[in-house]
Motif scaffolding. Sequence first.
Motif, mmCIF file in Angstrom:
data_model
loop_
_atom_site.group_PDB
_atom_site.id
_atom_site.type_symbol
_atom_site.label_atom_id
_atom_site.label_comp_id
_atom_site.label_asym_id
_atom_site.label_seq_id
_atom_site.Cartn_x
_atom_site.Cartn_y
_atom_site.Cartn_z
ATOM 1 N N GLY A 34 0.354 -1.145 -0.249
ATOM 2 C CA GLY A 34 0.230 0.070 -0.169
ATOM 3 C C GLY A 34 1.406 1.386 -0.136
ATOM 4 N N GLU A 35 1.882 1.258 -0.731
ATOM 5 C CA GLU A 35 2.735 2.209 0.554
ATOM 6 C C GLU A 35 3.192 3.087 -0.642
ATOM 7 N N HIS A 36 3.170 2.541 -2.403
ATOM 8 C CA HIS A 36 2.979 3.805 -4.001
ATOM 9 C C HIS A 36 1.553 2.750 -4.753
ATOM 10 N N ALA A 37 1.486 3.987 -5.468
ATOM 11 C CA ALA A 37 0.756 3.176 -6.308
ATOM 12 C C ALA A 37 1.487 2.238 -7.086
ATOM 13 N N HIS A 38 -0.109 1.595 -8.003
ATOM 14 C CA HIS A 38 -0.113 -0.054 -8.518
ATOM 15 C C HIS A 38 -0.933 -0.025 -9.448
ATOM 16 N N ILE A 39 -1.423 -0.855 -10.940
ATOM 17 C CA ILE A 39 -2.295 -0.592 -11.942
ATOM 18 C C ILE A 39 -2.165 -2.722 -11.608
ATOM 19 N N ALA A 40 -3.178 -3.631 -11.733
ATOM 20 C CA ALA A 40 -3.499 -4.890 -11.996
ATOM 21 C C ALA A 40 -4.063 -4.345 -13.540
ATOM 22 N N ARG A 41 -3.444 -5.346 -13.990
ATOM 23 C CA ARG A 41 -4.260 -5.333 -15.121
ATOM 24 C C ARG A 41 -4.204 -7.403 -15.861
ATOM 25 N N ASN A 42 -5.724 -7.101 -16.889
ATOM 26 C CA ASN A 42 -5.823 -8.709 -17.061
ATOM 27 C C ASN A 42 -5.146 -8.629 -18.621
ATOM 28 N N GLU A 43 -4.086 -9.555 -19.208
ATOM 29 C CA GLU A 43 -2.998 -9.093 -20.127
ATOM 30 C C GLU A 43 -3.213 -10.502 -21.273
ATOM 31 N N SER A 44 -4.243 -11.391 -20.519
ATOM 32 C CA SER A 44 -4.934 -12.485 -20.844
ATOM 33 C C SER A 44 -5.585 -12.597 -22.252
ATOM 34 N N GLY A 45 -6.020 -13.290 -22.480
ATOM 35 C CA GLY A 45 -7.367 -13.963 -23.342
ATOM 36 C C GLY A 45 -8.284 -14.290 -22.650
ATOM 37 N N ALA A 46 -8.345 -14.589 -20.869
ATOM 38 C CA ALA A 46 -9.557 -15.213 -20.524
ATOM 39 C C ALA A 46 -9.275 -14.584 -19.520
ATOM 40 N N PRO A 47 -11.027 -14.725 -19.004
ATOM 41 C CA PRO A 47 -10.712 -13.787 -17.782
ATOM 42 C C PRO A 47 -10.497 -13.733 -16.587
ATOM 43 N N ALA A 48 -9.918 -13.463 -15.699
ATOM 44 C CA ALA A 48 -9.503 -13.252 -14.250
ATOM 45 C C ALA A 48 -10.277 -13.221 -13.301
ATOM 46 N N GLU A 49 -10.382 -13.797 -12.542
ATOM 47 C CA GLU A 49 -10.807 -13.418 -10.543
ATOM 48 C C GLU A 49 -9.736 -13.452 -10.070
ATOM 49 N N ASN A 50 -10.073 -12.508 -8.834
ATOM 50 C CA ASN A 50 -9.086 -12.338 -8.087
ATOM 51 C C ASN A 50 -10.155 -11.997 -7.054
ATOM 52 N N ILE A 51 -9.397 -12.426 -5.227
ATOM 53 C CA ILE A 51 -10.317 -12.311 -4.027
ATOM 54 C C ILE A 51 -9.536 -11.559 -3.329
ATOM 55 N N VAL A 52 -9.870 -10.704 -2.716
ATOM 56 C CA VAL A 52 -8.638 -9.720 -2.620
ATOM 57 C C VAL A 52 -9.147 -8.790 -0.674
ATOM 58 N N VAL A 53 -8.021 -9.594 0.241
ATOM 59 C CA VAL A 53 -7.874 -8.804 1.463
ATOM 60 C C VAL A 53 -7.362 -7.761 1.593
ATOM 61 N N TYR A 54 -8.514 -6.405 2.592
ATOM 62 C CA TYR A 54 -7.719 -5.095 2.838
ATOM 63 C C TYR A 54 -7.461 -5.548 3.611
ATOM 64 N N LEU A 55 -6.667 -4.897 4.720
ATOM 65 C CA LEU A 55 -6.025 -4.372 5.829
ATOM 66 C C LEU A 55 -5.623 -3.294 6.462
ATOM 67 N N ALA A 56 -7.260 -2.513 6.879
ATOM 68 C CA ALA A 56 -7.491 -0.970 6.581
ATOM 69 C C ALA A 56 -7.561 -0.614 8.029
ATOM 70 N N PRO A 57 -7.011 1.224 7.950
ATOM 71 C CA PRO A 57 -7.276 2.039 9.309
ATOM 72 C C PRO A 57 -8.973 1.547 9.113
ATOM 73 N N GLN A 58 -10.505 2.025 10.394
ATOM 74 C CA GLN A 58 -11.189 2.030 10.616
ATOM 75 C C GLN A 58 -12.116 2.434 9.820
ATOM 76 N N GLY A 59 -12.537 2.196 9.205
ATOM 77 C CA GLY A 59 -13.559 3.504 8.046
ATOM 78 C C GLY A 59 -12.388 4.276 7.120
#
Length: 186
Positions: free
Chosen positions: A146-171
């Motif tokens: 979380g320190e720097h900006a990033h981008i996630a890209r699906n550069e393949s020819g098929a759908p991609a599914e992700n499960i994402v778990v965030y740890l964040a300050p309350q609210g």
Amino acid sequence: MSAHAHTRARLAALAGALSFTIVSMACDRSATEAATQAPMSRPMYTMSSGSQSTLLGRATFADPSDATFKVKRISGDWHAEVKASPNLDIAVQRIVFQPGGQSGWHRHPGPVFIEVVTGTMTFYMSDDPSCAPIVRSAGQGYLDVGEHAHIARNESGAPAENIVVYLAPQGAALRIDAPNPGNCPF
């Protein structure tokens, strides 16, 4: 018309005239302000495209007896520890990227654990001048601290599914949009 009805009608007319005057003045003022302001510049963020996100859940974890939330587990050679002050939100999201889909440049207020469930995802970091791809396939994970900006890209020819778990300050917002850093050719 009775005196009471006549008074109510006069008050309604007065309220209407007053409302019209206030709205007219506000419209005139906003038009004047708009004419004197500099033209809008381009947005300071990049839009995502070709993806669908579903928030599966979010909860706050806190220790009512301590200002710092702590979890520590040692099992044999394995050791895990989490500390947050004062509280910790954990959120889980499912994100499906269609071929060519991308998240737009962004960052997070805390660490994010990304599990690629199906397909292949490619991640790029804003602080990498060479814009080297970080490729993860089904069953692999990617940790964004979380320190720097990033981008996630699906550069393949098929759908991609992700499960994402965030740890964040309350609210806190889970995503903070960021401008294109200019280090990648896309």
